[in-house]
Design an enzyme around this catalytic site. Sequence first.
Site, PDB file in Angstrom:
ATOM      1  N   LYS A  82       3.548  17.607  -2.625  1.00  0.00           N
ATOM      2  CA  LYS A  82       3.358  17.781  -1.253  1.00  0.00           C
ATOM      3  C   LYS A  82       5.068  17.730  -1.035  1.00  0.00           C
ATOM      4  CE  LYS A  82       0.703  19.215   2.343  1.00  0.00           C
ATOM      5  NZ  LYS A  82      -0.628  19.681   2.274  1.00  0.00           N
TER       6      LYS A  82
HETATM    7  P1  NAD Z   1      -0.710  25.174  11.306  1.00  0.00           P
HETATM    8  O1  NAD Z   1       0.826  24.706  11.770  1.00  0.00           O
HETATM    9  O2  NAD Z   1      -0.864  26.700  11.151  1.00  0.00           O
HETATM   10  O3  NAD Z   1      -1.654  24.776  12.680  1.00  0.00           O
HETATM   11  C1  NAD Z   1      -1.483  23.612  13.444  1.00  0.00           C
HETATM   12  C2  NAD Z   1      -2.370  23.620  14.613  1.00  0.00           C
HETATM   13  O4  NAD Z   1      -2.598  22.251  15.114  1.00  0.00           O
HETATM   14  C3  NAD Z   1      -1.577  24.100  15.772  1.00  0.00           C
HETATM   15  O5  NAD Z   1      -2.710  24.867  16.584  1.00  0.00           O
HETATM   16  C4  NAD Z   1      -1.062  22.951  16.445  1.00  0.00           C
HETATM   17  O6  NAD Z   1      -0.736  23.441  17.882  1.00  0.00           O
HETATM   18  C5  NAD Z   1      -2.075  22.062  16.385  1.00  0.00           C
HETATM   19  N1  NAD Z   1      -1.986  20.632  16.934  1.00  0.00           N
HETATM   20  C6  NAD Z   1      -1.082  19.859  16.435  1.00  0.00           C
HETATM   21  N2  NAD Z   1      -1.011  18.536  16.993  1.00  0.00           N
HETATM   22  C7  NAD Z   1      -2.377  18.754  17.574  1.00  0.00           C
HETATM   23  C8  NAD Z   1      -3.040  17.683  18.487  1.00  0.00           C
HETATM   24  N3  NAD Z   1      -2.349  16.422  18.458  1.00  0.00           N
HETATM   25  N4  NAD Z   1      -4.071  18.063  18.791  1.00  0.00           N
HETATM   26  C9  NAD Z   1      -4.632  19.488  18.677  1.00  0.00           C
HETATM   27  N5  NAD Z   1      -3.970  20.390  18.147  1.00  0.00           N
HETATM   28  C10 NAD Z   1      -2.736  20.113  17.730  1.00  0.00           C
HETATM   29  O7  NAD Z   1      -1.219  24.251  10.423  1.00  0.00           O
HETATM   30  P2  NAD Z   1      -2.600  24.642   9.422  1.00  0.00           P
HETATM   31  O8  NAD Z   1      -2.215  25.308   8.218  1.00  0.00           O
HETATM   32  O9  NAD Z   1      -3.528  25.153  10.360  1.00  0.00           O
HETATM   33  O10 NAD Z   1      -2.828  23.080   9.139  1.00  0.00           O
HETATM   34  C11 NAD Z   1      -3.695  22.082   9.933  1.00  0.00           C
HETATM   35  C12 NAD Z   1      -4.298  21.276   8.902  1.00  0.00           C
HETATM   36  O11 NAD Z   1      -5.107  21.503   7.618  1.00  0.00           O
HETATM   37  C13 NAD Z   1      -3.163  20.367   8.330  1.00  0.00           C
HETATM   38  O12 NAD Z   1      -3.800  19.005   8.275  1.00  0.00           O
HETATM   39  C14 NAD Z   1      -3.098  20.776   7.050  1.00  0.00           C
HETATM   40  O13 NAD Z   1      -2.527  19.772   6.220  1.00  0.00           O
HETATM   41  C15 NAD Z   1      -4.420  21.288   6.434  1.00  0.00           C
HETATM   42  N6  NAD Z   1      -4.600  22.217   5.558  1.00  0.00           N
HETATM   43  C16 NAD Z   1      -4.036  23.253   5.670  1.00  0.00           C
HETATM   44  C17 NAD Z   1      -4.286  24.286   4.532  1.00  0.00           C
HETATM   45  C18 NAD Z   1      -3.615  25.651   4.531  1.00  0.00           C
HETATM   46  O14 NAD Z   1      -4.066  26.566   3.778  1.00  0.00           O
HETATM   47  N7  NAD Z   1      -2.981  25.975   5.852  1.00  0.00           N
HETATM   48  C19 NAD Z   1      -5.166  23.883   3.669  1.00  0.00           C
HETATM   49  C20 NAD Z   1      -5.783  22.638   3.578  1.00  0.00           C
HETATM   50  C21 NAD Z   1      -5.380  21.865   4.451  1.00  0.00           C
END
Ligand code: NAD
Length: 444
Positions: free
Chosen positions: A134
């Site tokens: 990561k």
């Molecule tokens: P992103 O940056 O696209 O979106 C994050 C979202 O979370 C945003 O809408 C933000 O406003 C919101 N957020 C942040 N803090 C918050 C809170 N306290 N309460 C409510 N909403 C809040 O990120 P993403 O890619 O969607 O990733 C989200 C999660 O999924 C992370 O934990 C990431 O590690 C995990 N993840 C992502 C992927 C991927 O393919 N993008 C794959 C596996 C896991």
Amino acid sequence: MAGATGTTGTGTTATDGGTRTPPVPLTAPPPQAGPLETARAQLASAVGILGLDAGTAEMLGTSRREINVSVPLRRDDGTVELLRGYRVQHNISRGPGKGGLRYAASVDLDEVRALAMWMTWKCALVQLPYGGAKGGVTIDPRAHSAAELERVTRRYTSELMAVIGPEKDIMAPDVGTDERTMAWIMDTYSVNMGFTIPAVVTGKPVDIGGSLGRATATSRGVVHAARAALAEEGVDLREVSAVVQGFGKVGSHATRFLAEAGTRVVAVSDQFGAVHAADGLDVGALARHVAREGTVVGFDGGDPVDRDTVLALDADLLVPAAVEGVLDESAARTVKARWVVEGANGPTTAGGDRVLAERGVTVVPDILANAGGVVVSYFEWVQANQAYWWTEEEIEQRLERRMLEAYADVARTARAEGLTLRDAALTIGVRRVADAHHIRGLYP
Ligand code: NAD
């Protein structure tokens, strides 16, 4: 939506046209147990179940490599800001490191260590020939222009040239980064190597070798996992209501796929606030609102509610898809959902897990529920390595098969050993990595 609009996060700022001021968060962030603490507690549980020796346990709990770099940024106004960047390769015994790159003000080395460790177990669980890694840069992407983010990305990539590559370590989007970030990494790496190397990243734009179906893969996988969990109790997605926390790349598409499956999505939140409609939100109208405004706040198809109370709203299914540590012991006591399907990495602390298990809530753990993203990243890497492209239908079918096989594997282990789904998933992943160590032997 981040992927569709080409902006960072939920899409408010850092557009090519300049930076729009984000709304002010309505509440303070929830108290969080550290993600590394959570990851280590989970590993300790798996080690205990598997009866691994202390040496192996220590090796599994320790990063193989940790790279900590300075990333000097010349800002648009000419001043220089010094940022910190990290890349942690937690384990590379089963193949190259694989894992996302996060841009957030809260990024620190311990968070990146935890996220890298989860990637190791996740890749092993879904049988990908990868280790876990990561990366992160401590930066608020919303407070920087697109040009600044490009310079940060290119400098961070050039600092890591020696340790990344299709056979070494492959990045992908995570919180605060998107397909545009991946394009900059691919370009910087390729220019330095002297030829085009699409397989150095996944989650890049389709036009330069990205895979069809990658942008929505994590969310599709979350919904496959949710469907499988409900089916174990004879329940269909059409019969339930859901709350989704986070409306970024994972949460926004998960909301859409749940609604398409007939689920009544009653509330969604982002870092600025939340909206609630007991009869169900019009998710199409909500997505259009977010594309326009960059936040769910102000959507007139529901009532505004406090951001963190969504976790305790009345709904059958809760999908945390935002950040780590939101379901700690006290939040877990207030959860009304029957199922928690973890779109985010590490949303539940060890204490939260214990409370949810005691209360009979089924938790489909992150390393299983959100594995769809890395599964299709693997498909993208395979396609790039072979310069041969699959159709979206082929991708979707392979993704669904891989997710359902992994779910069945975990559910079978949980039943046979009397474990929670989390312990079953971790046990499978950790055992595969420990086996790789033992089969390869210790050098010298
Ligand atoms: P992103 O940056 O696209 O979106 C994050 C979202 O979370 C945003 O809408 C933000 O406003 C919101 N957020 C942040 N803090 C918050 C809170 N306290 N309460 C409510 N909403 C809040 O990120 P993403 O890619 O969607 O990733 C989200 C999660 O999924 C992370 O934990 C990431 O590690 C995990 N993840 C992502 C992927 C991927 O393919 N993008 C794959 C596996 C896991």
